[in-house]
Structures are given as C-alpha cells and as structure tokens.
Design a protein around this motif. Sequence first.
Motif, PDB file in Angstrom:
ATOM      1  N   PHE A 195      29.019  44.146  36.406  1.00 40.85           N
ATOM      2  CA  PHE A 195      29.630  44.442  37.702  1.00 40.85           C
ATOM      3  C   PHE A 195      28.625  45.210  38.563  1.00 40.85           C
ATOM      4  O   PHE A 195      27.992  46.154  38.080  1.00 40.85           O
ATOM      5  N   ALA A 229      35.544  47.491  42.311  1.00 39.68           N
ATOM      6  CA  ALA A 229      36.476  46.369  42.465  1.00 39.68           C
ATOM      7  C   ALA A 229      37.047  46.305  43.875  1.00 39.68           C
ATOM      8  O   ALA A 229      37.505  45.251  44.324  1.00 39.68           O
ATOM      9  N   SER A 275      34.067  41.342  45.040  1.00 34.49           N
ATOM     10  CA  SER A 275      34.117  41.764  43.641  1.00 34.49           C
ATOM     11  C   SER A 275      34.780  40.682  42.787  1.00 34.49           C
ATOM     12  O   SER A 275      35.794  40.103  43.188  1.00 34.49           O
ATOM     13  N   ILE A 294      36.474  41.104  40.188  1.00 34.37           N
ATOM     14  CA  ILE A 294      37.738  41.599  39.620  1.00 34.37           C
ATOM     15  C   ILE A 294      38.553  42.252  40.741  1.00 34.37           C
ATOM     16  O   ILE A 294      38.033  43.076  41.496  1.00 34.37           O
ATOM     17  N   ARG A 300      43.950  44.480  39.135  1.00 34.46           N
ATOM     18  CA  ARG A 300      43.858  43.966  37.764  1.00 34.46           C
ATOM     19  C   ARG A 300      42.893  44.799  36.923  1.00 34.46           C
ATOM     20  O   ARG A 300      42.498  44.392  35.835  1.00 34.46           O
ATOM     21  N   LEU A 301      42.501  45.956  37.451  1.00 26.44           N
ATOM     22  CA  LEU A 301      41.516  46.814  36.773  1.00 26.44           C
ATOM     23  C   LEU A 301      42.130  48.182  36.466  1.00 26.44           C
ATOM     24  O   LEU A 301      42.761  48.786  37.321  1.00 26.44           O
ATOM     25  N   ASP A 308      43.293  42.845  33.637  1.00 29.20           N
ATOM     26  CA  ASP A 308      42.308  41.917  33.076  1.00 29.20           C
ATOM     27  C   ASP A 308      41.080  42.651  32.548  1.00 29.20           C
ATOM     28  O   ASP A 308      40.407  42.187  31.640  1.00 29.20           O
ATOM     29  N   VAL A 309      40.785  43.780  33.174  1.00 32.22           N
ATOM     30  CA  VAL A 309      39.625  44.582  32.771  1.00 32.22           C
ATOM     31  C   VAL A 309      40.050  46.046  32.745  1.00 32.22           C
ATOM     32  O   VAL A 309      40.764  46.495  33.646  1.00 32.22           O
ATOM     33  N   GLU A 327      37.990  43.569  28.293  1.00 30.99           N
ATOM     34  CA  GLU A 327      38.298  42.494  29.232  1.00 30.99           C
ATOM     35  C   GLU A 327      39.043  41.386  28.498  1.00 30.99           C
ATOM     36  O   GLU A 327      38.787  41.138  27.315  1.00 30.99           O
ATOM     37  N   HIS A 377      39.176  36.106  31.147  1.00 32.62           N
ATOM     38  CA  HIS A 377      38.522  36.621  32.346  1.00 32.62           C
ATOM     39  C   HIS A 377      37.013  36.705  32.138  1.00 32.62           C
ATOM     40  O   HIS A 377      36.223  36.363  33.030  1.00 32.62           O
ATOM     41  N   ARG A 386      33.993  34.501  34.285  1.00 33.20           N
ATOM     42  CA  ARG A 386      32.877  35.018  35.090  1.00 33.20           C
ATOM     43  C   ARG A 386      31.554  34.970  34.319  1.00 33.20           C
ATOM     44  O   ARG A 386      30.541  35.504  34.769  1.00 33.20           O
TER      45      ARG A 386
END
Lengths: 83, 421
Positions: B92, B96, B101, B103, B107-108, B191-192, B249, B253, B257
Amino acid sequence: MAQDKDAVLEGLAEIVNEIAGIPTEDVALDKSFTDDLDVDSLSMVEVVVAAEERFDVKIPDDEVKNLKTVGDAVDYIVANSNS
Amino acid sequence: MTTENRTVVVTGIGAFTPLGGDAASTWEGLLAGRSGVRALEEEWAADLPVRIAARTAVEPGEVLPRPLARKLDRSAQFALIAAREAWADAGFTTAATAEGSPIAPERLGSVIASGIGGVTTLLDQYDVLKEQGVRKVSPHTVPMLMPNSPSANVGIEVGARAGVHTPVSACASGAEAIGYAIEMIRSGRADVVVAGGTEAAIHPLPIVAFSNMMAMSKNNDEPQRASRPYDKARDGFVLGEGAGVVVLESAEHAARRGARVYCEAVGQGLSSDAHHIAQPEPTGSGVARALAHLLESTGLDKAEVVHVNAHATSTPQGDVAEIKALRKELGEHLDHVAISATKSMTGHLLGGAGGIETVATVLALHHRQAPPTINVEDLDDEVAADIVRFEPRELPAGQIAALNNSFGFGGHNVVLAFRTV
C-alpha cells in the motif's frame, strides 16, 4: 514596557515551530493556527502556555478562542504583556 | 463459527524491537541468536532490584518527526513505526482514504493492543503536575495514555473506518488483537486489518511492581544471559519494549490486487483459566483447552504443526506448564515440533509480545527456519520437548503450520495458527 511586535512574532514563530514543526518563516501574522499551521485545539493549549511563559502574559481560557490568527495572538500579547 | 468463513492471509509485516528497527533486522538478530537485553544506564535504575531490560535497538525519536513524536506515547510511537512498515510491505502506498487506494476505508480495520497502555506518559505527567504545576500538564496527556491510542493512531494513519479496536488481556493482548483481526476478516466485516501489539513500560514503577511480584530476573550482572526460558537457572522474565504489526487480508482481496502472501492466518484458539490473577494454571489445562479450541474451530490438522513460538517467558512455573499443555493436546506429535522461545533474545514485551512473535512465526514459515532459543545451557528435566537451542533449525518442506502462544495475567490463553500457502 510593551513588547515589540516583531519580537513577539519571532518568539511565537519559534514556539509554533517547536510544537507543530512549521518553519518559522511560514508563521506570519495572517496565518490561521488551525487552518494554516497544523495547530489543533490541543496543540493550541501548548502554544498558549509556552507564550505565557515566554512573554510574561496571562492568556485566560476564554480568550484563547479569539486567537484565530498569529496576528490575533501577537496583538493580544503586545497589549497585555507585563514585560 | 461464522457463517462466512473466509480464508485470511498475511500480506505485510513490520517490527520495531530490541533486535532492530524493522522486521528484516529483527529476523536477522533472531537467527543470529543475539540478545537485546542490556544494563539500564539511567540514573533512576541505580537502586532498583532489577537493572536490566531490552530497549528498542533504535530510538523512535530518530524515526518520527518531533512534532508527531511529542504527541504520542512511546508505545504508540513503536506501533506507528511498525504499522507503517507493515503497510508499505503489503504494497500500500497511500492511506485508504486517499483517492485511488486499492482498499476502501470502510473495509479496513486497525486492531493494535498494549498490555498497560501509556504508562510512562501517565507517570511522567504526574511528575510534571507535582513538580511544575497544573498549567504545565500536557493537553495531549489523555490521548497519549489511553490504551487504545496506538490502535487509533494507526487507524488514522492508514485510514481505517471498518473499526479500530484494542483488546486488553495483559501479556496476551497482542495475540488477542491479531486473533480479533482474523475474525473481523473471516466474518466479512473487513477485507484488510492492520493488527499487532506494542508496549513501552521500561520505567521504574512497572519494573519495581513486577519485581515485587517475584516475576523478574535479577541477573543484573549478566544481562544477555538473564532471559533463559527452559534453562534450570531461569529466575523470571526480562522486560522488553517494542512493537510487531502484521497486515491481515482476505485471501480473495489479496489475490485480486496481486499482493505477495507470506502465509495463511489460520485462526485463533482462546480459553481462560479461572484459577489465579497472576499465576499460571500449573497443569496447563487452560492452555491445552485454547489449543483444542483452535484445532476444533479451524480444522487445522495437528500433524501439520512443525513449529511453536512459545510464550515461555523464563519463569520457573510458566515455561513448564506450557510444555505440559502442548504435550496434552499434541501427544506424541510434540516430539516432531521445533519449539522456539524468542523472548530469550527480545525479552518479554508484555502486550507487544504477541505482535513481534507473530512476525517471527510468519517469517519462520516464510523462510522455513525456526529461530534458536538462547541461554538454554542446562535444559530443565521437566521440559520434555524439542527445544531449538543455540542454532536456528530448518523446517520441513511441504505444507506446514506453526503456532504462536501468548498468555496473560488474569488467566488469558491465546494460541494463533499460521500455515504455508
């Protein structure tokens, strides 16, 4: 005897630099503490306490909200300083 | 069990420890069997019963800009540095919340724990109050000392809006944070998640308080030999400081990526002792139940487990109880498990332990090498297990799994499992 306005600005710039890391030359009279200088309400309390000590002045809590720009603070300090 | 059991993987790691200022130097130190324990040179340490500790190898003030550092407790400084490393390591490049971004902030998550929180800020500011008066107490004191501060600061840094959390369970806190983060992803809430543990408690009061519990090593003359899990001469833990952070993660997902995957984060096993506020349950039954819970809830085949990063703090009772628990649950298979006690090198990071030991466990699987346990010169007869001593040990090829154990005062037991992909 009242403090010289330029000297107060210079001192205030050093305080803001110490607390927020802003270069002293960027601390100008028309700059807003929160919008331009990354001084949030908590850091503003630090600026006030440091200024009180440096310029021998009392800045009451009620007054702090009126100090929006560096110029506001310089004017207040020049007008109220005991040194 | 959750209805939506999504696979979770580790895609980033970061560490700021007594062995190094990042994960790579920490790992190098672990493999080399280097001790991070030193004599405390501070004036305040001179008259203490314990005068050794494992300070971070790098001062956080050398890494963070001063205006930022002065608003963060040392524990949050460690966490932020380790989280930045893990975030970048996961690929990353922005928060976010930034445009473009990969993500979405919603979702973080961020789950960073500390056992004690901003204890040095609290104590230092009390000194300021007494010595310099009301006006000089920092307006940043509350946001610095609150135990959720590291998690919240990391959450702001990466732009986490799915949730910022701080489970607190003494020395199990860091592991519990990582377990919580795994569940956040498995249940579909994020997701992360950036997860880990941090601690900065090297201050006279915590040292004296732990020392008066008879919990700490007093081997002041030989700092590097003081932390000696499983050795007959062990006499307590050595306090360490630092942070370890991972980026967890969902596998889907990460694949989408194209992220590099270190390993799978299989899941967690939890239990509590209901025994004593500060003593381990001597038969290890609570720990065994946590491990049983892990195996049952994740379906992990114990035959895959080839390595354990043990809690092993170098206390006479705890080290043995943990081995008993592993034997109880793994049976004869324990003879094929390489056990490492990395606290022999890092000291005990309390709430940070689960963080840096998860980083060590992930890297052990990734490089297929178990770090050594140093100072085990005379192995305790009660430790009937395969302790990796002196040199690192190569781990087998094929699909393998590793456990990371963390237990805390209060009777909290956390076992985390990771597996190669």
